[in-house]
Scaffold this active site. Sequence first.
Site, PDB file in Angstrom:
ATOM      1  CE1 TYR A 183      -6.106  11.945  -8.945  1.00  0.00           C
ATOM      2  CE2 TYR A 183      -6.514  13.796 -10.411  1.00  0.00           C
ATOM      3  CZ  TYR A 183      -6.005  12.527 -10.201  1.00  0.00           C
ATOM      4  OH  TYR A 183      -5.381  11.852 -11.231  1.00  0.00           O
TER       5      TYR A 183
ATOM      6  CE  LYS B 244      -2.541  12.216  -9.338  1.00  0.00           C
ATOM      7  NZ  LYS B 244      -1.558  11.120  -9.387  1.00  0.00           N
TER       8      LYS B 244
ATOM      9  CB  THR C 214      -6.909   3.712 -16.990  1.00  0.00           C
ATOM     10  OG1 THR C 214      -7.349   4.742 -16.093  1.00  0.00           O
ATOM     11  CG2 THR C 214      -5.783   4.228 -17.861  1.00  0.00           C
TER      12      THR C 214
ATOM     13  CB  SER D 296      -6.415  17.192 -12.012  1.00  0.00           C
ATOM     14  OG  SER D 296      -7.302  16.715 -12.976  1.00  0.00           O
TER      15      SER D 296
ATOM     16  CB  SER E 118      -3.312  14.743 -12.802  1.00  0.00           C
ATOM     17  OG  SER E 118      -4.543  14.931 -13.480  1.00  0.00           O
TER      18      SER E 118
ATOM     19  CG  ASP F 213      -1.826   1.223   1.279  1.00  0.00           C
ATOM     20  OD1 ASP F 213      -1.646   2.143   0.461  1.00  0.00           O
ATOM     21  OD2 ASP F 213      -2.727   1.246   2.139  1.00  0.00           O
TER      22      ASP F 213
ATOM     23  CG  ASN G   9       1.421   4.979 -12.675  1.00  0.00           C
ATOM     24  OD1 ASN G   9       1.050   5.870 -13.426  1.00  0.00           O
ATOM     25  ND2 ASN G   9       0.774   3.823 -12.562  1.00  0.00           N
TER      26      ASN G   9
END
Length: 262
Positions: free
Chosen positions: A151, A155, A186, A140, A138, A59, A86
């Site tokens: 998120y 990022k 994905t 983002s 990203s 993890d 990644n």
Amino acid sequence: MRFAGKTAIVTGGASGIGAAFVRRFVAEGGAVMIAELDVERASEFVSELGDRAAYELVDVADADAFAPLAETTAARFGGIDILFNNAGIGNYGLTPDLDIDQWRRCIAVNLDAVFYACRAVIPHLKARGGGAIVNTASASGLAADYGFTAYNAAKAGVINYTRCLAIDHARDNIRANSICPGPVDTPLLTAGVDAIEGLRSEWERIVPSGRFARPEEIAAVALFLASEDASGVTGAAVPVDGGLTSHTGQPDLRDVMAAAQA
Ligand SMILES: NC(=O)c1ccc[n+]([C@@H]2O[C@H](COP(=O)([O-])OP(=O)(O)OC[C@H]3O[C@@H](n4cnc5c(N)ncnc54)[C@H](O)[C@@H]3O)[C@@H](O)[C@H]2O)c1
């Protein structure tokens, strides 16, 4: 055979962008250790790839996971040359509604993990005389999305942390770069997108290229940055987004102008 004699650790390497990276890295002569939560998928993938691939249950949000992973990888393949951070998870929620545990998990998996991995692996890269780190940020992380609070923050953190790595370790012959994908076909994205009618076509309308990327298109840029072809590139945040972040977001005037002139 760009990666003959090289070893990479790839987090989230059993699916999507990570799997596309792993497949080509091994095809081009390298050895890979996949760090994954989804060990069922990782095990199947590794048996398909052969002797130059292995996996460990990790993890990435576990601060203690990477030191043993790095030792195991170096013992099995002789050293570590490349780290591809990644693994990632999405998260939706506006600030007043966002559960604190969700915020923490999103930051832990997408950002803290990159620090934990680099902390454990950089000494191994140094022992080889240098290496390359590629971090999946990203689009983002370059600008904000409505409702993507945690998120977006994570990022953006990955992008600037990668710049820190680049300048701190340039004299160690270690390069660090981030990639900034737009929408990619994905499981991470498509499971959610395809559950909502009309969302994919709306997304495709917004991206200048008119489509989602294939994972192989993102992996190709990560592989370039991991390779000696990119020996002069460090600290970059490379958009691989079909033009998404080149657009200001203002209305498309082409149709309006054409109608006015008609
Ligand atoms: N798909 C997109 O549109 C898109 C766009 C921009 C950025 N990204 C980023 O690309 C990266 C790869 O995502 P993907 O689209 O290939 O998704 P994916 O879901 O296909 O693959 C992600 C992999 O990471 C693994 N993973 C998730 N949490 C983990 C954890 N805590 N520890 C170990 N492994 C874990 C999953 O098991 C999975 O195999 C992520 O960082 C994601 O944020 C994706």
